[in-house]
Design a protein around this motif. Structure first.
Motif, mmCIF file in Angstrom:
data_model
loop_
_atom_site.group_PDB
_atom_site.id
_atom_site.type_symbol
_atom_site.label_atom_id
_atom_site.label_comp_id
_atom_site.label_asym_id
_atom_site.label_seq_id
_atom_site.Cartn_x
_atom_site.Cartn_y
_atom_site.Cartn_z
ATOM 1 N N SER A 209 -0.584 1.363 -7.860
ATOM 2 C CA SER A 209 -1.067 2.003 -6.635
ATOM 3 C C SER A 209 0.068 2.154 -5.625
ATOM 4 N N ASN A 210 -0.265 2.335 -4.362
ATOM 5 C CA ASN A 210 0.756 2.715 -3.386
ATOM 6 C C ASN A 210 0.949 1.746 -2.225
ATOM 7 N N ARG A 211 0.106 0.741 -2.112
ATOM 8 C CA ARG A 211 0.258 -0.163 -0.971
ATOM 9 C C ARG A 211 0.224 -1.623 -1.414
ATOM 10 N N ASP B 98 -15.521 7.837 -3.725
ATOM 11 C CA ASP B 98 -14.447 7.170 -4.452
ATOM 12 C C ASP B 98 -14.123 5.755 -3.970
ATOM 13 N N HIS B 99 -13.985 5.557 -2.673
ATOM 14 C CA HIS B 99 -13.481 4.264 -2.192
ATOM 15 C C HIS B 99 -14.403 3.084 -2.523
ATOM 16 N N ASN B 100 -15.696 3.313 -2.432
ATOM 17 C CA ASN B 100 -16.664 2.223 -2.596
ATOM 18 C C ASN B 100 -17.319 2.166 -3.961
ATOM 19 N N GLY C 128 -3.279 -8.646 1.514
ATOM 20 C CA GLY C 128 -4.726 -8.584 1.362
ATOM 21 C C GLY C 128 -5.276 -7.240 0.914
ATOM 22 N N ARG C 129 -4.411 -6.275 0.663
ATOM 23 C CA ARG C 129 -4.886 -4.939 0.307
ATOM 24 C C ARG C 129 -5.782 -4.963 -0.947
ATOM 25 N N GLN C 130 -5.376 -5.738 -1.949
ATOM 26 C CA GLN C 130 -6.134 -5.733 -3.202
ATOM 27 C C GLN C 130 -7.115 -6.898 -3.272
ATOM 28 N N GLY D 57 -14.503 11.483 -8.581
ATOM 29 C CA GLY D 57 -13.231 10.789 -8.761
ATOM 30 C C GLY D 57 -12.538 10.624 -7.434
ATOM 31 N N VAL D 58 -11.337 10.063 -7.482
ATOM 32 C CA VAL D 58 -10.556 9.889 -6.265
ATOM 33 C C VAL D 58 -10.276 11.280 -5.689
ATOM 34 N N VAL D 59 -10.548 11.432 -4.422
ATOM 35 C CA VAL D 59 -10.507 12.729 -3.760
ATOM 36 C C VAL D 59 -9.189 13.483 -4.040
ATOM 37 N N HIS D 60 -8.070 12.756 -4.114
ATOM 38 C CA HIS D 60 -6.779 13.427 -4.321
ATOM 39 C C HIS D 60 -6.499 13.747 -5.788
ATOM 40 N N VAL D 61 -7.336 13.266 -6.664
ATOM 41 C CA VAL D 61 -7.226 13.662 -8.068
ATOM 42 C C VAL D 61 -8.149 14.854 -8.301
ATOM 43 N N GLY E 110 -9.746 12.915 5.585
ATOM 44 C CA GLY E 110 -9.688 11.692 6.376
ATOM 45 C C GLY E 110 -9.152 10.552 5.538
ATOM 46 N N ASP E 111 -7.938 10.709 5.072
ATOM 47 C CA ASP E 111 -7.310 9.713 4.199
ATOM 48 C C ASP E 111 -5.816 9.971 4.193
ATOM 49 N N SER E 112 -5.020 8.918 4.397
ATOM 50 C CA SER E 112 -3.590 9.137 4.583
ATOM 51 C C SER E 112 -2.891 9.685 3.335
ATOM 52 N N HIS E 113 -3.429 9.412 2.156
ATOM 53 C CA HIS E 113 -2.739 9.877 0.949
ATOM 54 C C HIS E 113 -3.022 11.336 0.599
ATOM 55 N N THR E 114 -3.557 12.064 1.556
ATOM 56 C CA THR E 114 -3.731 13.507 1.399
ATOM 57 C C THR E 114 -2.391 14.187 1.148
ATOM 58 N N GLY F 196 -12.492 5.771 -10.006
ATOM 59 C CA GLY F 196 -12.626 5.489 -8.576
ATOM 60 C C GLY F 196 -11.351 4.872 -8.035
ATOM 61 N N CYS F 197 -11.380 4.486 -6.750
ATOM 62 C CA CYS F 197 -10.197 3.886 -6.127
ATOM 63 C C CYS F 197 -9.996 2.455 -6.621
ATOM 64 N N SER F 198 -11.096 1.765 -6.832
ATOM 65 C CA SER F 198 -11.068 0.448 -7.455
ATOM 66 C C SER F 198 -10.115 -0.523 -6.766
ATOM 67 N N MET F 199 -9.279 -1.189 -7.557
ATOM 68 C CA MET F 199 -8.425 -2.252 -7.024
ATOM 69 C C MET F 199 -7.282 -1.731 -6.154
ATOM 70 N N CYS F 200 -7.156 -0.432 -6.021
ATOM 71 C CA CYS F 200 -6.134 0.074 -5.107
ATOM 72 C C CYS F 200 -6.362 -0.501 -3.721
ATOM 73 N N LEU F 201 -7.620 -0.623 -3.325
ATOM 74 C CA LEU F 201 -7.893 -1.222 -2.017
ATOM 75 C C LEU F 201 -9.021 -2.235 -2.032
ATOM 76 N N GLY F 202 -9.633 -2.448 -3.195
ATOM 77 C CA GLY F 202 -10.628 -3.522 -3.282
ATOM 78 C C GLY F 202 -11.799 -3.407 -2.334
ATOM 79 N N GLY G 151 -4.033 2.723 -12.172
ATOM 80 C CA GLY G 151 -4.994 3.654 -11.578
ATOM 81 C C GLY G 151 -4.518 4.129 -10.229
ATOM 82 N N SER G 152 -5.449 4.650 -9.410
ATOM 83 C CA SER G 152 -5.243 5.148 -8.047
ATOM 84 C C SER G 152 -4.773 6.595 -8.006
ATOM 85 N N CYS G 153 -4.732 7.133 -6.780
ATOM 86 C CA CYS G 153 -4.308 8.530 -6.622
ATOM 87 C C CYS G 153 -2.805 8.664 -6.787
ATOM 88 N N THR G 154 -2.099 7.547 -6.905
ATOM 89 C CA THR G 154 -0.664 7.602 -7.167
ATOM 90 C C THR G 154 -0.397 7.763 -8.659
HETATM 91 S S1 SF4 Z 1 -4.714 5.264 -1.889
HETATM 92 FE FE1 SF4 Z 1 -6.121 4.117 -3.158
HETATM 93 S S2 SF4 Z 1 -7.902 3.891 -1.837
HETATM 94 FE FE2 SF4 Z 1 -6.692 5.547 -0.966
HETATM 95 S S3 SF4 Z 1 -7.509 7.419 -1.899
HETATM 96 FE FE3 SF4 Z 1 -5.819 6.713 -3.168
HETATM 97 S S4 SF4 Z 1 -6.792 5.511 -4.766
HETATM 98 FE FE4 SF4 Z 1 -8.251 5.682 -3.106
#
Ligand code: SF4
Lengths: 197, 474
Positions: free
Chosen positions: B428-430, B62-64, B434-436, B106-110, B127-131, B406-412, B345-348
């Motif tokens: 997104s959530n952050r 997802d991230h890349n 420079g996050r995006q 897809g994004v792991v949390h979706v 291994g991702d804080s938004h778990t 995918g995660c896309s512009m959530c973290l670029g 987008g994003s897991c949020t």
């Molecule tokens: S916060 Fe963004 S980068 Fe992290 S898992 Fe969710 S969509 Fe992907």
């Protein structure tokens, strides 16, 4: 993880304080996908200078890093520990380490030894006067020994026991294999599975 | 004494408890992705270890992953190496993987929830804080570091000290156009980005009970932005209805047994939380961030705050720095802030309900001139559902770009990035510096605000579209 009982080796004197993890291993190295091969990234920026202590011919093969105070501050990257180990360091001596770095080092079997600055100064002087001088770090007796130096150091009993026995977190947990198996046997059948048999 | 929801789930997973040691906790579900897993697999290999429970482990990319030309080779060598390494590791160790191009990618949390793998009363790690997202089901779910990923792969357990518990009670009725995103942004602004530190949050109260599963996931997702270890919501009929019939949901007798257990997962009347926060839903309004952390937010109708108004020196300093980075001046109405990009987008907020909300507002309207709008579904399943409902057409006709999941512009980490100085309204959530994209400026918003902002070109709520009499900036 490799057990650490006692180690004797030549030293590298790093007369700098506040060496942060970004200096130990720069961020662009974090893109690697393995746990080894970080030795060339260790202190990368400084190593471009041929006079940097690590580059000196008499320091090749040294395995004890004697660093200034507040070693390992900054980002929590575990790669800093791996880079030191990949390069060949078995132990790092300093008068003060950053907490997270210290935790990471002990988890990975790199013994970080805290000595007072006076003793660190003495070790620097010793190894600078004689690069072939050897330093012994004995975890059994919690002592650092070198010519004219006999210093005690502290390490909490749990960390010491783990290092002496080479027990990383995973091997420790696996000592409770029977508990895990018993728990697994009692799990309800409705719990989700990613792969159905 | 009674127990809280978090304590019940915790207790049900203790494999071993010993005086002076952290509890050894069993992990029911381990989610993997390409960024934080490579060194964990390498550690297993170096020690000659296997994955203990392949049937409790699943991986996705997802991230890349790119969101355009997904059939072409990935240009960036680092991204490519991470994806290839995940594929190699999963093949070697036998882990189920949903790679780019797969229908379950897809994004792991979706992905976890939509497969029905995330269930009430389970422990979920990744291994991702938004778990923390998975806590919406009454699961105890939290992000872990790479050495812990290795630990779970090898032992299916983790040694952990139990965090404290905090109740966040939200009663009352959310006003129109006020969403779960506005609610969680308001909560973070209230308790601060460190307010949840050391706690598992439990969101409760009548306003929470009325929320859909998607909305609950949005809230739990951002628990981490308040510094919390995890966020949870007690499972109820809404949860059970969401799960029923999903690929990995229990069936038949198992379903009945599961529901019977899930119904016990409520905080007892006489349980005591270590801390409590009370929020009146009726007082909330569409909320946006103006700064560079998720706690620096305000109602859309407010103005950019004056740093001098902060009594706390470090907050004042943070606000000054944030305004400088964001290119904003104190006192500027938030509604006046013009954006270059809108990211949905994003897991949020990348689930089907979010896309429907955006389509509902943007349908029949146009994205403002000079604004780029990206709609990135959280997963391939979400994308397929959206296409089935014709939402993709709505987006395209409005002038938005409809992308791959995918995660896309959530973290670029992929090519979807802001250019230096560019400003986005993002679901997104952050909003970190420079996050995006390097130098990019992010305003966190709800999908509804994102849609209205895309149409008007400045931060706006749907009400601004309906009520043309409302002058901009008021
Ligand atoms: S916060 Fe963004 S980068 Fe992290 S898992 Fe969710 S969509 Fe992907």
């Amino acid at each position: 993880m490799e057990a650490f009982t006692t180690h004797t080796g030549r030293a590298v004197p790093l007369r700098r304080s506040n060496v942060d993890t970004d200096q130990i291993i720069p961020a662009h190295w974090l893109k690697k996908v393995t746990r080894d091969g970080f030795e060339d990234g260790l202190f990368e920026a400084w190593r471009k200078d041929s006079e940097f202590v690590l580059n000196r011919p008499e320091r090749q093969g040294a395995s004890v890093l004697v660093a200034g105070p507040d070693f390992g501050t900054g980002s929590s990257r575990e790669h800093a520990v791996w880079a030191l180990q990949n390069y060949g360091f078995k132990t790092v001596i300093s008068s003060r380490f950053a907490d997270i770095f210290r935790g990471n080092s002990l988890k990975n079997g790199l013994l970080t030894v805290v000595l007072d600055q006076k003793t660190v100064d003495a070790l620097w002087e010793l190894t600078e006067a004689d690069p072939t001088a050897e330093i012994t770090v004995d975890l059994g007796s919690r002592k650092v020994l070198a010519a004219g130096i006999d210093a005690d150091f502290e390490l909490d009993e749990n960390a010491r026991w783990r290092l002496l026995n080479g027990l990383d977190d995973i091997s420790l947990t696996l000592q409770n294999e029977a508990d895990i198996a018993a728990y697994e046997a009692a799990r309800p059948a409705f719990k989700p599975r990613t792969i159905t048999a | 004494m009674g127990r809280t929801l978090a304590e019940k789930v915790w207790d049900d997973h203790v494999v071993r408890r010993a005086e002076g040691e952290p509890d050894l906790l069993f992990i029911d579900l381990h989610l993997l992705h390409e960024v934080t897993s490579p060194q964990a697999f390498d550690g297993l290999r170096q020690n000659g270890r296997q994955v203990r429970r392949l049937d409790l482990t699943i991986a996705t990319e997802d991230h890349n992953t790119p969101t355009l030309d997904i059939d072409k080779p990935i240009a960036d060598p680092v991204s490519r190496a991470q994806l290839e390494t995940l594929r190699k590791n999963c093949a070697e160790f036998g882990v189920r993987l949903h790679p780019l191009g797969d229908v379950e990618q897809g994004v792991v949390h979706v992905v976890g929830p939509q497969l029905g793998l995330t269930q009430p009363g389970t422990t979920v790690v990744c291994g991702d804080s938004h778990t923390s997202t998975h806590g919406a089901f009454g699961a105890l779910a939290f992000g872990i570091g790479t050495s812990q990923v290795e630990h779970v792969l090898a032992t299916q357990t983790l040694p952990l000290a139990r965090p404290k518990t905090m109740a966040i009670t939200v009663d009352g009725e959310l006003p129109e156009d006020v969403t779960a995103k506005d609610l969680i942004l308001a909560i973070i602004a209230k308790i601060g980005t460190g307010g949840g530190q050391g706690y598992i949050l439990e969101y409760r109260g009548s306003a929470i009970e009325k929320l859909s599963m998607e909305a609950r996931m949005t809230i739990c997702n951002m628990s981490i932005e308040a510094g919390a270890r995890a966020g949870m919501i007690a499972p109820d009929e809404t949860t059970f209805a969401y799960l029923k019939g999903r690929d990995h949901a229990p069936e038949g007798e198992d379903w009945d047994a599961a529901v019977a257990y899930w119904k016990t997962l409520k905080t007892d009347e006489d349980a005591v939380f270590d801390a409590e926060v009370i929020i009146d839903a009726a007082e909330l309004a569409p909320f946006v961030t103006w700064g560079t952390n998720p706690g620096q937010g305000a109602p859309l109708s407010a103005h950019v705050p004056d740093p001098a108004s902060y009594e706390d020196a470090s907050e004042r300093n943070a606000a000054e720095k944030a305004l400088e980075y964001m290119g904003l001046t104190a006192g500027q109405p938030l509604r006046d802030i013009k954006v270059d990009t809108v990211f949905v987008g994003s897991c949020t907020n990348g689930r089907i309900e979010d896309l429907r909300a955006v389509a509902g507002i943007i349908g029949g309207r146009k994205v403002a001139d000079g604004v780029r709008m990206l709609v990135v579904p959280g997963s391939v399943r979400v994308a397929l559902q959206a296409v089935e409902e014709g939402l993709d057409k709505v987006f395209k006709e409005a002038g938005a770009e409809w992308r791959h999941a995918g995660c896309s512009m959530c973290l670029g980490m992929n090519p979807d990035q802001l250019a230096p100085g560019e400003r986005s309204a993002s679901t997104s959530n952050r909003n970190f510096e420079g996050r995006q994209g390097k130098g990019g400026r992010t305003h966190l918003v709800s999908p509804q605000v994102a849609a209205a902002t895309a149409v008007l070109g400045h931060l706006a709520s749907p009400a601004d579209l309906y009520d043309v009499a409302t002058p901009v900036g008021v």
